[in-house]
Design a protein around this motif. Structure first.
Motif, PDB file in Angstrom:
ATOM      1  N   ARG A 296      -1.077  -6.451   6.971  1.00  0.00           N
ATOM      2  CA  ARG A 296       0.016  -6.108   6.057  1.00  0.00           C
ATOM      3  C   ARG A 296       1.365  -6.535   6.600  1.00  0.00           C
ATOM      4  O   ARG A 296       2.378  -6.440   5.913  1.00  0.00           O
ATOM      5  CB  ARG A 296       0.046  -4.602   5.803  1.00  0.00           C
ATOM      6  CG  ARG A 296      -1.170  -4.164   5.076  1.00  0.00           C
ATOM      7  CD  ARG A 296      -1.053  -3.043   4.159  1.00  0.00           C
ATOM      8  NE  ARG A 296       0.209  -2.400   3.999  1.00  0.00           N
ATOM      9  CZ  ARG A 296       0.797  -2.215   2.808  1.00  0.00           C
ATOM     10  NH1 ARG A 296       0.227  -2.701   1.704  1.00  0.00           N
ATOM     11  NH2 ARG A 296       1.937  -1.558   2.715  1.00  0.00           N
ATOM     12  N   GLY A 297       1.381  -6.990   7.841  1.00  0.00           N
ATOM     13  CA  GLY A 297       2.663  -7.402   8.411  1.00  0.00           C
ATOM     14  C   GLY A 297       3.645  -6.257   8.382  1.00  0.00           C
ATOM     15  O   GLY A 297       3.340  -5.164   8.845  1.00  0.00           O
ATOM     16  N   ASP A 298       4.816  -6.508   7.791  1.00  0.00           N
ATOM     17  CA  ASP A 298       5.793  -5.411   7.751  1.00  0.00           C
ATOM     18  C   ASP A 298       5.610  -4.537   6.513  1.00  0.00           C
ATOM     19  O   ASP A 298       6.433  -3.656   6.250  1.00  0.00           O
ATOM     20  CB  ASP A 298       7.223  -5.940   7.869  1.00  0.00           C
ATOM     21  CG  ASP A 298       7.746  -6.525   6.573  1.00  0.00           C
ATOM     22  OD1 ASP A 298       6.965  -6.649   5.591  1.00  0.00           O
ATOM     23  OD2 ASP A 298       8.939  -6.871   6.524  1.00  0.00           O
ATOM     24  N   ASP A 359       4.201   2.099   8.370  1.00  0.00           N
ATOM     25  CA  ASP A 359       3.595   1.612   7.126  1.00  0.00           C
ATOM     26  C   ASP A 359       2.541   2.588   6.585  1.00  0.00           C
ATOM     27  O   ASP A 359       1.336   2.310   6.625  1.00  0.00           O
ATOM     28  CB  ASP A 359       2.965   0.227   7.347  1.00  0.00           C
ATOM     29  CG  ASP A 359       2.403  -0.364   6.054  1.00  0.00           C
ATOM     30  OD1 ASP A 359       2.748   0.123   4.955  1.00  0.00           O
ATOM     31  OD2 ASP A 359       1.600  -1.322   6.158  1.00  0.00           O
ATOM     32  N   PRO A 360       2.981   3.730   6.065  1.00  0.00           N
ATOM     33  CA  PRO A 360       2.003   4.719   5.586  1.00  0.00           C
ATOM     34  C   PRO A 360       1.028   4.167   4.548  1.00  0.00           C
ATOM     35  O   PRO A 360      -0.137   4.558   4.527  1.00  0.00           O
ATOM     36  CB  PRO A 360       2.866   5.846   5.008  1.00  0.00           C
ATOM     37  CG  PRO A 360       4.277   5.353   5.021  1.00  0.00           C
ATOM     38  CD  PRO A 360       4.369   4.197   5.960  1.00  0.00           C
ATOM     39  N   GLU A 361       1.488   3.234   3.729  1.00  0.00           N
ATOM     40  CA  GLU A 361       0.544   2.668   2.757  1.00  0.00           C
ATOM     41  C   GLU A 361      -0.550   1.885   3.485  1.00  0.00           C
ATOM     42  O   GLU A 361      -1.724   1.916   3.109  1.00  0.00           O
ATOM     43  CB  GLU A 361       1.289   1.772   1.751  1.00  0.00           C
ATOM     44  CG  GLU A 361       0.371   1.237   0.671  1.00  0.00           C
ATOM     45  CD  GLU A 361       1.099   0.455  -0.421  1.00  0.00           C
ATOM     46  OE1 GLU A 361       2.353   0.393  -0.394  1.00  0.00           O
ATOM     47  OE2 GLU A 361       0.406  -0.096  -1.295  1.00  0.00           O
ATOM     48  N   GLY A 362      -0.156   1.191   4.543  1.00  0.00           N
ATOM     49  CA  GLY A 362      -1.138   0.434   5.332  1.00  0.00           C
ATOM     50  C   GLY A 362      -2.129   1.350   6.047  1.00  0.00           C
ATOM     51  O   GLY A 362      -3.295   0.997   6.232  1.00  0.00           O
ATOM     52  N   GLU A 363      -1.666   2.541   6.435  1.00  0.00           N
ATOM     53  CA  GLU A 363      -2.576   3.517   7.051  1.00  0.00           C
ATOM     54  C   GLU A 363      -3.556   4.055   6.002  1.00  0.00           C
ATOM     55  O   GLU A 363      -4.754   4.224   6.272  1.00  0.00           O
ATOM     56  CB  GLU A 363      -1.774   4.683   7.661  1.00  0.00           C
ATOM     57  CG  GLU A 363      -0.877   4.268   8.820  1.00  0.00           C
ATOM     58  CD  GLU A 363      -0.038   5.427   9.384  1.00  0.00           C
ATOM     59  OE1 GLU A 363       0.167   5.460  10.593  1.00  0.00           O
ATOM     60  OE2 GLU A 363       0.422   6.289   8.606  1.00  0.00           O
ATOM     61  N   PHE A 364      -3.029   4.291   4.813  1.00  0.00           N
ATOM     62  CA  PHE A 364      -3.864   4.814   3.722  1.00  0.00           C
ATOM     63  C   PHE A 364      -4.953   3.810   3.333  1.00  0.00           C
ATOM     64  O   PHE A 364      -6.133   4.139   3.218  1.00  0.00           O
ATOM     65  CB  PHE A 364      -2.947   5.113   2.520  1.00  0.00           C
ATOM     66  CG  PHE A 364      -3.668   5.472   1.252  1.00  0.00           C
ATOM     67  CD1 PHE A 364      -4.044   6.784   1.002  1.00  0.00           C
ATOM     68  CD2 PHE A 364      -3.979   4.496   0.309  1.00  0.00           C
ATOM     69  CE1 PHE A 364      -4.713   7.119  -0.175  1.00  0.00           C
ATOM     70  CE2 PHE A 364      -4.647   4.822  -0.861  1.00  0.00           C
ATOM     71  CZ  PHE A 364      -5.020   6.131  -1.106  1.00  0.00           C
ATOM     72  N   LEU A 365      -4.545   2.553   3.139  1.00  0.00           N
ATOM     73  CA  LEU A 365      -5.510   1.531   2.703  1.00  0.00           C
ATOM     74  C   LEU A 365      -6.583   1.311   3.764  1.00  0.00           C
ATOM     75  O   LEU A 365      -7.747   1.039   3.467  1.00  0.00           O
ATOM     76  CB  LEU A 365      -4.776   0.217   2.384  1.00  0.00           C
ATOM     77  CG  LEU A 365      -3.835   0.281   1.183  1.00  0.00           C
ATOM     78  CD1 LEU A 365      -3.005  -1.012   1.082  1.00  0.00           C
ATOM     79  CD2 LEU A 365      -4.615   0.501  -0.123  1.00  0.00           C
ATOM     80  N   SER A 366      -6.190   1.429   5.003  1.00  0.00           N
ATOM     81  CA  SER A 366      -7.129   1.283   6.113  1.00  0.00           C
ATOM     82  C   SER A 366      -8.158   2.411   6.073  1.00  0.00           C
ATOM     83  O   SER A 366      -9.375   2.202   6.236  1.00  0.00           O
ATOM     84  CB  SER A 366      -6.283   1.335   7.393  1.00  0.00           C
ATOM     85  OG  SER A 366      -7.036   1.240   8.532  1.00  0.00           O
TER      86      SER A 366
END
Ligand code: GCU
Length: 429
Positions: A296-298, A359-366
């Motif tokens: 997700r980069g930044d 990146d909370p969205e990146g944590e969620f998607l993970s």
């Protein structure tokens, strides 16, 4: 090859005797293993039922429209459709890939390890300080484990083992802070244990080797490119603490969660991935190279990238990881696969909506993407109302082996976060 310890009953009676006195020192020695490069035996704690998944062999999965490595496709191109294949071949392969490309090689098992225990009672809590003595090929050193066990008469509901990079856990069982609320944890019926990350590998690019790492690597020589740095050493330290907890008669070693916030949350996930003795891994706001997807980069929000973390904290990961600066898409793994390495044990992702650096969205998607591996055990329920961002804030979502929350505030391990962990039934299905 395994660790060789005196029979547990001997430890238990030694420790039971120890408890009767106010102070004392014990004792335990251990063990010796030569040439082992994994930090502990990887013993599988639960095979669950072997659910067959209907899987097309695919090298990638799509997350939010982007290709990510498929945890369920092995390096030989075969699809992994059952827990046995996952445990016997794909899981070790992924661990190896994380070592080689991200966290580096772990420190080996000590040549000798001893536990000197001081115990007393204070404010309804048994308090112990365990000095964990470590001998490696290049010397001997030690670090302390602090342990607080409630004396309610009932066995603890479980133990939280914190990797603490803030040096915030002292001797006083009544101490309390949002980050390490010792008395709140023991009042809730849990034991609390903490290791100070600084005593294992100082969080400093000049001195990080000085404690445990140099016991295993020639202090006069360059550290090998692929050797783990601080995050790896902290995870290794949690496993050495677990070596002790397994011997303590007050602790049920099958109910230990390793917990860390932020940089220590990265280490807690890596500890849990490698050491299957941990029943759960709790990552609070772990962000980049923790729960957050690297690709997700930044994240469109200015979150910390691989290049950012490697440049700000050059001593956290080995140079091998720096090869992926600004080329995350070349990484053979991504962080949903780290979360998946906890399966079928509990993985806990605590996020905060305003923690943009993580990146909370990146944590969620993970977290959502890791569920496909839990599904091999029939445990793929994430507890979430929907796999789509953004979930409701300030709510605990709990599946049979996966837990998640998104607090509405910013970066931090808070009383609210602890409240969710303590009431999250993390040791039950
Ligand atoms: C920095 C770093 C993060 C880390 C955090 C912390 O913000 O960029 O990766 O998680 O420190 O440990 O608090």
């Amino acid at each position: 090859m395994g660790t060789h310890r005196p029979p547990r009953s001997r430890f238990r009676s030694l420790l039971a005797a120890a408890k009767c006195r106010t102070t004392l020192v014990v004792v335990l020695t251990v063990l010796v293993v030569g040439g082992l490069h994994s930090p502990q035996d990887v013993r599988l704690v639960h095979s669950g039922s072997d659910h067959e998944l209907d899987q097309e062999p695919r090298a990638t999965i799509s997350i939010d429209g982007v290709d990510y490595p498929n945890p369920l496709q092995a390096g030989n191109g075969k699809s992994v459709d059952n827990a046995t294949t996952w445990e016997n071949s794909r899981r070790p392969e992924l661990l190896e890939a994380f070592r080689r490309h991200v966290y580096g090689e772990s420190l080996p098992l000590p040549v000798e390890q001893r536990f000197d225990v001081t115990a007393d009672e204070s404010s309804g809590v048994t308090r112990k300080t365990v000095t964990i003595g470590i001998t490696g090929p290049h010397g001997t050193g030690s670090f302390d484990l602090k342990l607080f066990v409630p004396n309610s008469g009932a066995p603890p509901r479980g133990t939280f083992l914190m990797i603490d990079h803030r040096g915030s856990v002292g001797e006083d069982p009544q101490q309390s802070s949002d980050y390490a609320p010792v008395s709140t944890i023991t009042d809730a019926g849990y034991a609390f244990a903490a290791i100070d990350a600084e005593d294992i590998a100082p969080d400093d690019s000049g001195t990080y080797r000085s404690k445990m790492i140099n016991l295993f690597h020639d202090p006069g020589a360059e550290l090998p490119e692929d050797a783990g740095r601080t995050i790896s050493a902290w995870a290794w330290g949690a496993s050495r603490a677990m070596d002790y907890l397994e011997t303590d008669p007050d602790i049920d070693p099958s109910r230990v969660a390793v917990i860390g916030h932020s940089r220590s949350g990265k280490a807690s996930l890596w500890a849990g991935a490698q050491d299957t003795r941990f029943a759960a891994a709790v990552s609070n706001n772990s962000g980049s190279t923790g729960a957050k997807l690297a690709r997700r980069g930044d994240g469109g929000v200015g979150a910390e990238t691989v290049a950012d973390i490697n440049s700000s904290f050059p001593h956290w990961f080995p140079p091998t990881y720096k090869e992926y600066d600004n080329r995350e898409e070349a990484l053979p793994v991504d962080q949903h696969e780290l979360l998946a390495l906890m399966a079928p044990r509990r993985v806990v992702v605590g996020s905060a909506a305003n923690d943009t650096n993580a990146d909370p969205e990146g944590e969620f998607l993970s977290y959502v993407a890791a569920a496909r591996v839990y599904e091999l055990y029939g445990l793929g329920d994430t507890g979430l109302p929907s796999p789509n961002w953004k979930p409701p804030t300030d709510t605990d979502f709990r599946g049979p082996a996966m837990s998640y929350h998104l607090l509405s505030g910013g970066h931090g391990l808070s009383a609210q976060g602890w409240d969710l962990y303590l009431n999250g039934d993390l040791f039950a299905r």
